[in-house]
Design a protein around this motif. Structure first.
Motif, PDB file in Angstrom:
ATOM      1  N   MET A   1       0.832  -1.206   0.000  1.00 15.50           N
ATOM      2  CA  MET A   1       0.000   0.000   0.000  1.00 15.50           C
ATOM      3  C   MET A   1       0.869   1.260   0.000  1.00 15.50           C
ATOM      4  SD  MET A   1      -3.023  -1.179   2.627  1.00 15.50           S
ATOM      5  CE  MET A   1      -3.976   0.301   2.347  1.00 15.50           C
ATOM      6  N   ASN A   2       1.954   1.264   0.801  1.00 15.08           N
ATOM      7  CA  ASN A   2       2.844   2.431   0.854  1.00 15.08           C
ATOM      8  C   ASN A   2       3.520   2.671  -0.484  1.00 15.08           C
ATOM      9  OD1 ASN A   2       2.261   3.007   3.495  1.00 15.08           O
ATOM     10  ND2 ASN A   2       3.901   1.725   4.322  1.00 15.08           N
ATOM     11  N   SER A   3       4.017   1.593  -1.125  1.00 13.13           N
ATOM     12  CA  SER A   3       4.680   1.750  -2.426  1.00 13.13           C
ATOM     13  C   SER A   3       3.709   2.298  -3.459  1.00 13.13           C
ATOM     14  CB  SER A   3       5.253   0.411  -2.884  1.00 13.13           C
ATOM     15  OG  SER A   3       4.227  -0.521  -3.078  1.00 13.13           O
ATOM     16  N   LYS A   4       2.440   1.850  -3.389  1.00 15.38           N
ATOM     17  CA  LYS A   4       1.424   2.344  -4.317  1.00 15.38           C
ATOM     18  C   LYS A   4       1.160   3.816  -4.067  1.00 15.38           C
ATOM     19  CE  LYS A   4      -1.855   1.952  -7.410  1.00 15.38           C
ATOM     20  NZ  LYS A   4      -1.503   1.748  -8.830  1.00 15.38           N
ATOM     21  N   LEU A   5       1.094   4.223  -2.784  1.00 16.93           N
ATOM     22  CA  LEU A   5       0.869   5.630  -2.449  1.00 16.93           C
ATOM     23  C   LEU A   5       2.014   6.513  -2.952  1.00 16.93           C
ATOM     24  CD1 LEU A   5      -0.509   5.288   1.182  1.00 16.93           C
ATOM     25  CD2 LEU A   5      -1.792   5.808  -0.884  1.00 16.93           C
ATOM     26  N   VAL A   6       3.268   6.072  -2.739  1.00 19.34           N
ATOM     27  CA  VAL A   6       4.433   6.839  -3.188  1.00 19.34           C
ATOM     28  C   VAL A   6       4.432   6.969  -4.710  1.00 19.34           C
ATOM     29  CG1 VAL A   6       6.943   6.844  -3.299  1.00 19.34           C
ATOM     30  CG2 VAL A   6       5.818   6.265  -1.173  1.00 19.34           C
ATOM     31  N   GLU A   7       4.138   5.861  -5.392  1.00 18.11           N
ATOM     32  CA  GLU A   7       4.129   5.869  -6.859  1.00 18.11           C
ATOM     33  C   GLU A   7       3.072   6.829  -7.396  1.00 18.11           C
ATOM     34  OE1 GLU A   7       3.450   2.707 -10.532  1.00 18.11           O
ATOM     35  OE2 GLU A   7       3.585   2.022  -8.470  1.00 18.11           O
ATOM     36  N   ASP A   8       1.874   6.785  -6.806  1.00 14.84           N
ATOM     37  CA  ASP A   8       0.804   7.692  -7.255  1.00 14.84           C
ATOM     38  C   ASP A   8       1.156   9.147  -6.977  1.00 14.84           C
ATOM     39  OD1 ASP A   8      -1.888   5.425  -6.332  1.00 14.84           O
ATOM     40  OD2 ASP A   8      -0.635   5.524  -8.118  1.00 14.84           O
ATOM     41  N   GLU A   9       1.781   9.422  -5.805  1.00 13.31           N
ATOM     42  CA  GLU A   9       2.157  10.794  -5.474  1.00 13.31           C
ATOM     43  C   GLU A   9       3.193  11.329  -6.456  1.00 13.31           C
ATOM     44  OE1 GLU A   9       0.712  12.622  -3.460  1.00 13.31           O
ATOM     45  OE2 GLU A   9       2.021  14.362  -3.352  1.00 13.31           O
ATOM     46  N   MET A  10       4.200  10.507  -6.827  1.00 14.51           N
ATOM     47  CA  MET A  10       5.219  10.929  -7.797  1.00 14.51           C
ATOM     48  C   MET A  10       4.584  11.210  -9.156  1.00 14.51           C
ATOM     49  SD  MET A  10       8.073  11.146  -6.245  1.00 14.51           S
ATOM     50  CE  MET A  10       9.140  11.308  -7.670  1.00 14.51           C
TER      51      MET A  10
ATOM     52  N   ASN B   1      -7.296  11.432 -15.877  1.00 12.75           N
ATOM     53  CA  ASN B   1      -6.770  10.193 -15.287  1.00 12.75           C
ATOM     54  C   ASN B   1      -6.165  10.458 -13.912  1.00 12.75           C
ATOM     55  OD1 ASN B   1      -6.036   7.356 -15.439  1.00 12.75           O
ATOM     56  ND2 ASN B   1      -3.938   8.073 -15.652  1.00 12.75           N
ATOM     57  N   PHE B   2      -5.503  11.644 -13.802  1.00 11.55           N
ATOM     58  CA  PHE B   2      -4.913  12.015 -12.513  1.00 11.55           C
ATOM     59  C   PHE B   2      -5.990  12.173 -11.438  1.00 11.55           C
ATOM     60  CE2 PHE B   2      -2.614  14.139  -9.314  1.00 11.55           C
ATOM     61  CZ  PHE B   2      -3.329  15.276  -8.966  1.00 11.55           C
ATOM     62  N   ARG B   3      -7.117  12.809 -11.829  1.00 14.27           N
ATOM     63  CA  ARG B   3      -8.209  12.958 -10.867  1.00 14.27           C
ATOM     64  C   ARG B   3      -8.749  11.593 -10.432  1.00 14.27           C
ATOM     65  NH1 ARG B   3     -12.781  17.073 -12.427  1.00 14.27           N
ATOM     66  NH2 ARG B   3     -13.382  16.362 -10.345  1.00 14.27           N
ATOM     67  N   LYS B   4      -8.823  10.651 -11.388  1.00  9.82           N
ATOM     68  CA  LYS B   4      -9.298   9.308 -11.063  1.00  9.82           C
ATOM     69  C   LYS B   4      -8.335   8.621 -10.092  1.00  9.82           C
ATOM     70  CE  LYS B   4     -10.629   4.955 -13.264  1.00  9.82           C
ATOM     71  NZ  LYS B   4     -10.747   4.225 -14.555  1.00  9.82           N
ATOM     72  N   GLN B   5      -7.024   8.741 -10.386  1.00 13.49           N
ATOM     73  CA  GLN B   5      -6.028   8.143  -9.495  1.00 13.49           C
ATOM     74  C   GLN B   5      -6.039   8.803  -8.123  1.00 13.49           C
ATOM     75  OE1 GLN B   5      -4.219   5.480 -10.095  1.00 13.49           O
ATOM     76  NE2 GLN B   5      -5.095   5.264 -12.151  1.00 13.49           N
ATOM     77  N   ASN B   6      -6.304  10.113  -8.111  1.00 17.16           N
ATOM     78  CA  ASN B   6      -6.343  10.828  -6.837  1.00 17.16           C
ATOM     79  C   ASN B   6      -7.499  10.322  -5.967  1.00 17.16           C
ATOM     80  OD1 ASN B   6      -5.436  12.699  -5.014  1.00 17.16           O
ATOM     81  ND2 ASN B   6      -6.750  14.333  -5.777  1.00 17.16           N
ATOM     82  N   ARG B   7      -8.649  10.037  -6.608  1.00 18.29           N
ATOM     83  CA  ARG B   7      -9.770   9.473  -5.855  1.00 18.29           C
ATOM     84  C   ARG B   7      -9.415   8.092  -5.290  1.00 18.29           C
ATOM     85  NH1 ARG B   7     -12.911  11.929  -9.997  1.00 18.29           N
ATOM     86  NH2 ARG B   7     -12.932   9.961 -11.180  1.00 18.29           N
ATOM     87  N   LYS B   8      -8.732   7.271  -6.128  1.00 19.76           N
ATOM     88  CA  LYS B   8      -8.283   5.960  -5.641  1.00 19.76           C
ATOM     89  C   LYS B   8      -7.340   6.116  -4.466  1.00 19.76           C
ATOM     90  CE  LYS B   8      -8.708   3.322  -9.956  1.00 19.76           C
ATOM     91  NZ  LYS B   8      -7.978   2.522 -10.969  1.00 19.76           N
ATOM     92  N   LEU B   9      -6.427   7.114  -4.558  1.00 19.19           N
ATOM     93  CA  LEU B   9      -5.481   7.370  -3.473  1.00 19.19           C
ATOM     94  C   LEU B   9      -6.213   7.749  -2.182  1.00 19.19           C
ATOM     95  CD1 LEU B   9      -2.525   7.714  -2.611  1.00 19.19           C
ATOM     96  CD2 LEU B   9      -2.650  10.073  -3.395  1.00 19.19           C
ATOM     97  N   HIS B  10      -7.272   8.539  -2.329  1.00 16.76           N
ATOM     98  CA  HIS B  10      -8.061   8.914  -1.155  1.00 16.76           C
ATOM     99  C   HIS B  10      -8.701   7.679  -0.503  1.00 16.76           C
ATOM    100  CE1 HIS B  10     -10.629  11.304   1.423  1.00 16.76           C
ATOM    101  NE2 HIS B  10     -11.694  10.649   0.965  1.00 16.76           N
ATOM    102  N   HIS B  11      -9.256   6.790  -1.341  1.00 17.88           N
ATOM    103  CA  HIS B  11      -9.855   5.559  -0.804  1.00 17.88           C
ATOM    104  C   HIS B  11      -8.811   4.693  -0.114  1.00 17.88           C
ATOM    105  CE1 HIS B  11     -13.662   6.550  -2.447  1.00 17.88           C
ATOM    106  NE2 HIS B  11     -13.346   6.349  -3.723  1.00 17.88           N
TER     107      HIS B  11
END
Length: 831
Positions: free
Chosen positions: A408-417, A537-547
């Protein structure tokens, strides 16, 4: 047409950029397939170190590929570690594969869940293993792979068997047998059939088990498997013993011995055991002498000590105590050489019984104490095994949580970058677009000015040309009278021609620039469209990141709550252990008191016999003449009767203490329910008075005289009465400080109904609120302060009544007024 060219250029640029990536990806794909194939072959050959290196190469090659290849590399590494029995590492890699696997690839999903289930099965964590294997079994209908069909059904049936789910195990063993027969795997068919037989045995269907095991014997004989025939006969004989068919068991053991038993010493001992059950002690004695004369017997320590135990038991069961004591003397010298504490306990138990029958109480007491020591040693070993299993389960759970958090942390870091890079690219493209629009505007203004200048130059050229022609006509008309004016006009005409040529070239340059600007604008428009898609797509990923953030916070709170619960449970278990130690101490004291108390009651009985003999003697008539002597004899008789009565009551109390403190599982038997309740209640009441110096309350009994003997577990019902009376006394003691005039009262009554007997224990203590009554039977729930209770007393009481005795336990209470516990025990209780 221009747009087509623009897109053609864009496609060309994309191809130039992607061709090297495709070539590199293709190279990685070939390397991945080759390394994975090599690792699989090495794993089949049992070369785990080489297989691990090849699998790690495949994992490295899969980093530039899709999740499918990464999943397969994780599965292969997990299989290698599983082969090496490095279960923690294997478990972590299978969990990684579970995070990257595509749900549509059902074969990979099946391999992952099977690997996890297999590891948990090896670690004896059967509940978790069953969950994983059931998920693997769900994928089984989609595939016809023989290996996984066989193995999943084998492990499912095995785990259900270990969890005592024998009905489910029967179904799985039957499926396992059908697959084994379908693929003609005889060894697996044998395992499945024997598994079915074992399930029938645990369900007490002895005839079905014996019949299905006997079906294997012809198959073994046709294949010349003599040892397997012997093994089946041994299993059948054991089942005959369990079903109390001793004669059939004896005949089957003899048949096995004649065919050539796999373990002839054990079979010969089983035959002796059957003869003992049939009370053929002379035959058993002859067989035992032959067995003890075998030189190889001492190499089999378990059978050797069992044979020595039987050697002592034969004269003991024949009431030949002197011969039994002779055999005991020989065995006493060999007890220390037994390495298994269970063997020592068996010998010590027999020796203590023989000494007790011979009325050698010091020696009997010595071996009773040795029994306690051995019981404690065996209990310590079982606790160590349980702790080892709990530690393994804890390590696997910690590893699982660590992997989840890492993923989960690696996914969060990847999405943030990705979000930061996309934001920077958007700002840079926006600035370039604004700059390009400004340049386009300037170019358009400049082009307009240049076009106007070009028109003016053309008009000027026409005027000059007409003037030059007119001058030339005048010049010719005047017959070239002015040569200087001619040269001027010629120079002006050449200048006009040069300016015309310059404006034409300039116009072509501006036209080409405008064309390039339009192409560039189109390219910028395409880039803007792409950026807009990237932004969405970024907005979609941002929503996933929030979840994901929400899920991570929820998981964190759950883990913190679990940690608090575990700490509370640990403290309560420590308190339980302290109480268990106190129970062992109580049992030791009770054992020590029992012997002198037995002497008191025995001598009291002896005094009664002597008094009867005195009364029947000739001198008694002379004693009757003396009133003082007769009064003394009567006092001796009365006092002796009181000693005997109170001694027997003390013996019952000590017996109850031993039953309560032992914690052993009792058997159903008939017991005087009213007497059991009275003894247990008084034992609890006296214990509370000993703990609380100023405690005062009345203890009243109202028993139904129609209740005689009831089938129940004596020790368990004693524990129930003690627990409930203890709670009643404590509730009364808590209420006393609130009311100085308060008088505590405990009422215990019984009543017989048509189908059950009812026990009621009522006190006028503090009582309970509705909220407490709803949770009172929950494990570890207690209203007492820390260190005063474990919260397990009423839970154990509820289980004893409802589960063991198939009865009911109800509670009625009013806060501050009373509490009443109602117990109903069926009269036709199934043992």
């Amino acid at each position: 047409m221009r747009i087509y060219r623009l897109f053609k250029y864009l496609i060309f640029i994309v191809l130039i950029c992607t061709i090297p990536t495709v070539l590199i990806s293709q190279n990685h794909g070939n390397e991945f397939k080759q390394s994975l194939k090599i690792s699989q072959d090495q794993l089949k050959a049992g070369k785990y170190s080489e297989a691990l290196i090849s699998a790690q190469k495949a994992e490295h090659a899969a980093e530039g590929l899709t999740n499918i290849e990464r999943t397969k590399s994780f599965i292969q590494i997990g299989k290698v570690y599983q082969g090496e029995r490095s279960y923690i590492k294997a478990y972590s890699y299978f969990w990684k594969a579970l995070f990257t696997v595509d749900p549509d690839h059902s074969f990979d999903v099946m391999e992952i869940y099977y690997g996890l289930g297999k590891i948990l099965n090896e670690a004896e964590l059967y509940d978790q293993s069953l969950q994983m294997l059931l998920k693997a079994d769900e994928q089984l209908p989609n595939h016809s792979d023989a290996f996984y069909r066989i193995q999943i059904k084998h492990d499912l049936s095995e785990v259900n068997f270990y969890l005592n789910n024998f009905e489910a195990a029967l179904v799985d063993f039957q499926s396992y047998r059908e697959f084994a027969m379908q693929y003609q795997l005889f060894d697996d068919e044998v395992i499945a059939i024997r598994g079915l037989a074992d399930c029938y045995i645990h369900l007490l269907h002895f005839q079905e088990a014996i019949a299905i095991e006997q079906s294997l014997i012809p198959k073994f004989k046709s294949r010349g498997l003599k040892m397997e025939v012997s093994n089946s006969l041994y299993r059948i004989a054991q089942w005959y013993l369990q079903s109390n068919q001793t004669q059939q068991a004896l005949e089957t053991f003899e048949r096995e011995l004649d065919l050539g038993a796999n373990n002839p010493l054990d079979t010969r001992y089983q035959i002796i055991d059957c003869q003992m059950m049939l009370k053929n002690y002379n035959v058993a004695s002859q067989r035992l002498k032959q067995l003890l004369s075998e030189s190889s017997l001492k190499n089999n320590e378990k059978i050797y000590f069992q044979a020595l135990n039987v050697k002592m038991l034969i004269p003991f069961l024949q009431n030949n105590i002197n011969q039994a004591l002779i055999e005991v003397k020989d065995v006493e010298l060999l007890i220390a050489s037994a390495s298994d504490p269970y063997d020592k306990l068996m010998l010590v138990n027999t020796i203590s019984n023989i000494y007790e029958s011979a009325q050698n109480y010091p020696q009997a007491t010595k071996y009773f104490k040795m029994q306690l020591t051995l019981n404690y040693e065996i209990e310590s070993q079982e606790k160590a095994k349980a702790k080892q299993k709990a530690d393994l389960e804890k390590n696997i759970l910690a590893k699982e949580n660590q992997i989840k958090l890492t993923q989960m942390n690696s996914k969060l870091v990847e999405d943030e970058m990705k979000r930061i890079n996309l934001q920077q690219n958007n700002e840079r493209k926006k600035w370039e677009l604004q700059n390009l629009q400004q340049q386009q505007h300037l170019l358009e203004q400049k082009s307009t000015l240049q076009s106007q200048a070009y028109k003016n130059s053309i008009l000027l050229e026409q005027n000059k040309s007409m003037a030059a022609k007119q001058n030339l006509t005048d010049y010719q008309g005047k017959h070239r009278s002015d040569s200087i004016q001619y040269e001027i006009n010629k120079t002006n005409l050449e200048k006009v021609e040069n300016e015309k040529k310059w404006f034409q070239e300039r116009s072509q340059f501006l036209t080409q620039r405008n064309k390039t600007a339009r192409y560039l604008f189109g390219l910028i428009l395409v880039i803007v469209i792409l950026l807009l898609g990237a932004y969405l797509n970024f907005r979609k990923q941002n929503r996933k990141l929030h979840h994901l953030n929400s899920a991570l916070l929820a998981q964190k709170e759950k883990l913190e709550s679990t940690l608090i619960e575990l700490q509370s449970t640990q403290y309560q278990l420590i308190e339980s252990e302290r109480l268990a130690s106190l129970g062992q101490l109580t049992a030791g004291i009770a054992h020590e008191i029992r012997n002198p108390l037995n002497f008191v009651t025995n001598y009291s009985g002896l005094i009664d016999e002597l008094m009867e003999e005195l009364q029947q003697s000739n001198d008694f008539t002379q004693i009757q003449k003396s009133e003082d002597a007769l009064e003394i004899l009567n006092l001796i008789t009365e006092n002796n009767q009181k000693v005997l009565t109170h001694g027997q009551r003390a013996a019952r109390i000590i017996s109850s203490m031993l039953d309560v403190s032992s914690g052993a599982v009792g058997n159903f038997d008939k017991a005087d329910l009213n007497q059991l309740i009275e003894d247990s209640a008084k034992l609890s009441y006296q214990g509370i008075k000993g703990d609380i110096s100023n405690f005062s309350a009345s203890l009243d009994f109202n028993f139904d005289s129609e209740i005689k003997e009831v089938v129940l577990i004596h020790q368990d019902i004693g524990r129930v009465i003690i627990n409930l009376v203890n709670n009643a006394c404590q509730a009364i003691n808590e209420k006393r400080p609130k009311d100085p005039d308060f008088m505590g009262k405990i009422a215990v009554s019984t009543r017989k109904f048509a189908e059950y007997v009812e026990i009621v224990i009522q006190d006028n203590g503090n009582g309970m609120s509705q909220a407490i009554r709803e949770k009172i039977f929950n494990p570890f729930f207690t209203t007492k302060p820390a260190g005063k209770g474990t919260g397990l007393g009423l839970t154990m009481t509820y289980d004893i009544i409802t589960k063991k005795h198939q009865g009911k336990l109800m509670v009625e209470s009013e806060e501050g007024v009373f509490s009443k516990f109602i117990i109903q025990i069926p009269l036709n209780l199934t043992r």
